[in-house]
Structure formats: C-alpha cells, structure tokens
Design a protein around this motif. Structure first.
Motif: not given
Length: 275
Positions: A229, A200-201, A231-232, A184, A18, A235, A211-213, A182
């Motif tokens: 990548r 990843e949360i 995220n929620n 993942s 990431l 980005k 943050t969810v990615t 974190r």
C-alpha cells in the motif's frame, strides 16, 4: 443468510486489503481445537519494549458460542453469542472485567433484503448505537447513529452505499457526523479474490485534507501472498504471508516513509500456529 449485510460490512473489503495483517509488532499465537467444540488459544505480543500475554478458550455448541480470554494484566474478557433466539437474529453479549461498565449487548437481524443492528452499553449512562441497511442484487444502502442517553446528544451518525459484484467492490461512506467521506474501489483478478487492487480516497472536510491510498495483493502461489500500500503522504507498507503448514501462517511486514528515508522503518513479525 444472503442479503445486504450489516452497515459495518460496507467498504470492509477495501479496509481489509489496506490494513489487515499489517503490523509493527512481534506476535506469536498458538491455537488448537477438539472434536467436542472446545478451542484453546494463547498469544504473546511484543510492542516496543513491552510484552503482553493472553490465554483464551472458545466453546461452540449448536447455535451458542462462548469466548473467554485472560491477559497478563488480569483482565478477563467474555463474549457470548447466541444465534436464532428469534428467526434471523444473532445476540452478542460482552464484558471485560474488572471494568463492570464495559458490558455491551448487541442484537443483529439479518434478512434477504435488510439488516438491523443495535448496541447498548450496560451501565448507568448507556450509549445506544443503531445501524441498518437495505438492498438486493449486490447493492446496499445503510445508515448508523449513536446516542448518549445522559446528554441527549448524538455521538455519531453516518450513511453509506456499497456495490458488490464477483469482480469488484465499490463503496462511499460518510462518517464523523458528516465530516469524513471515504470512497473506495476494489478490483479482483481471479475467482478466489486472492489477487486484487484497491483505491481509497479519504476526505476530511473540517481540515480540508485528502488522503489517497493505492494498494493490492497478489498470490505468488497457493501458499504465499504479498500485499502493498502507498498513500500520497509517502507512507509505503508491504507484507509477505506464507502458510508454512496447513492453517499455520507466518507474516512479515514493514512500513517506511519515502519522504523521510532517514527515519527508522517499522518491521513486524507474526506467527500463527495451529497444530
């Protein structure tokens, strides 16, 4: 040596997928090495309107490695690594001059079923950091802590668990004195692990924020890899990496906010040459 690895290795695969090679700067680096164990590196980085330069030299002899780097701001960074002073150990000493308080001494112990790492700042009010892991058969349990010898207070503490298999990696880490969790999961689609996906949360309890990615990488061919990548928060980042010649790699990356398309996207270019 095979084993659970260091505490910093838990979740590292997801973190690299990431974050590694994503950049919004322009960087050119050139390195060369000789059969005597001496390597020379030089790099130039342009960040915004500011340019920085550094020149470094590395020397490796048997179980000793020395790295000296000088940058355009007259800072001298030195790292000395010695393996095997004691069985299964590695000793790392580093300092960045002219800041004499930046010195650190780290000792790592790696065993088949356990690892320990201790870092001590070499100054009048040293910080001490300790971490350790235990495990076998691809599973590792670990914990870390940092202690300020002057105030007598913990600067950090955390714990984590990691599961590593040829086809996937999973981890859950609690850091920031229990404020951040974190979790993942990485799934590999080939034996070389060049095509993978990651989830990843990140949970921050103090501000009640998640943050969810999601992301991944895909090998277009033996010389070209793409990564992305999202995220929620909207980005979106992506990069293209190509090996133009053996060990010489060009990376083009970018990031923009899908929820604010009027903002100027960020773009980066990195060229690493090894003649």
């Amino acid at each position: 040596m095979t084993g659970p690895g260091l505490f910093s290795d838990i979740g590292k695969t997801a973190k690299d997928l990431l974050t590694k090679d994503y950049t919004s700067d322009q960087k050119l680096s050139v390195s060369s090495s000789s059969i005597t164990g001496v390597a020379l590196t030089s790099a130039a980085v342009r960040k915004g309107g500011l340019c920085t330069f550094d020149v470094g030299s590395q020397y490796k002899y048997k179980k000793t490695f020395i790295d000296v780097k000088v940058d355009s701001e007259s800072n001298i960074s030195t790292t000395l690594i010695i393996s095997g002073i004691l069985p299964s150990t590695k000793t790392i000493a580093s300092i960045k001059l002219p800041d004499y308080n930046s010195g650190k001494l780290e000792v790592q112990y790696l065993h088949d079923h356990a690892s320990l790492a201790s870092v001590v700042a070499l100054n009048k009010s040293p910080l001490i950091e300790l971490s350790g892991t235990i495990g076998s058969q691809g599973i590792a349990f670990g914990a870390e802590a940092g202690f300020d010898t002057v105030s007598g207070a913990f600067t950090k503490y955390g714990a984590g668990i990691g599961l590593t298999k040829p086809e996937y990696n999973a981890s859950v880490i609690l850091t920031d004195k229990g404020d951040t969790m974190r979790a993942s999961y990485v799934r590999h689609f080939d034996e070389s692990q060049r095509s993978s996906t990651v989830l990843e949360i990140l949970r921050r309890f103090s501000i009640n924020e998640n943050t969810v990615t999601v992301g991944g990488q895909y090998a277009l061919d033996p010389l070209t890899t793409v990564k992305a990548r999202l995220n929620n928060f909207g980005k979106l980042g992506a990069l293209l990496q190509h090996e133009v010649r053996p060990k010489s790699i060009v990376t083009i990356s970018g990031e923009f906010d899908t929820k604010a398309l009027e903002r100027t996207p960020k773009f980066g270019l990195a060229l690493a040459l090894k003649p």
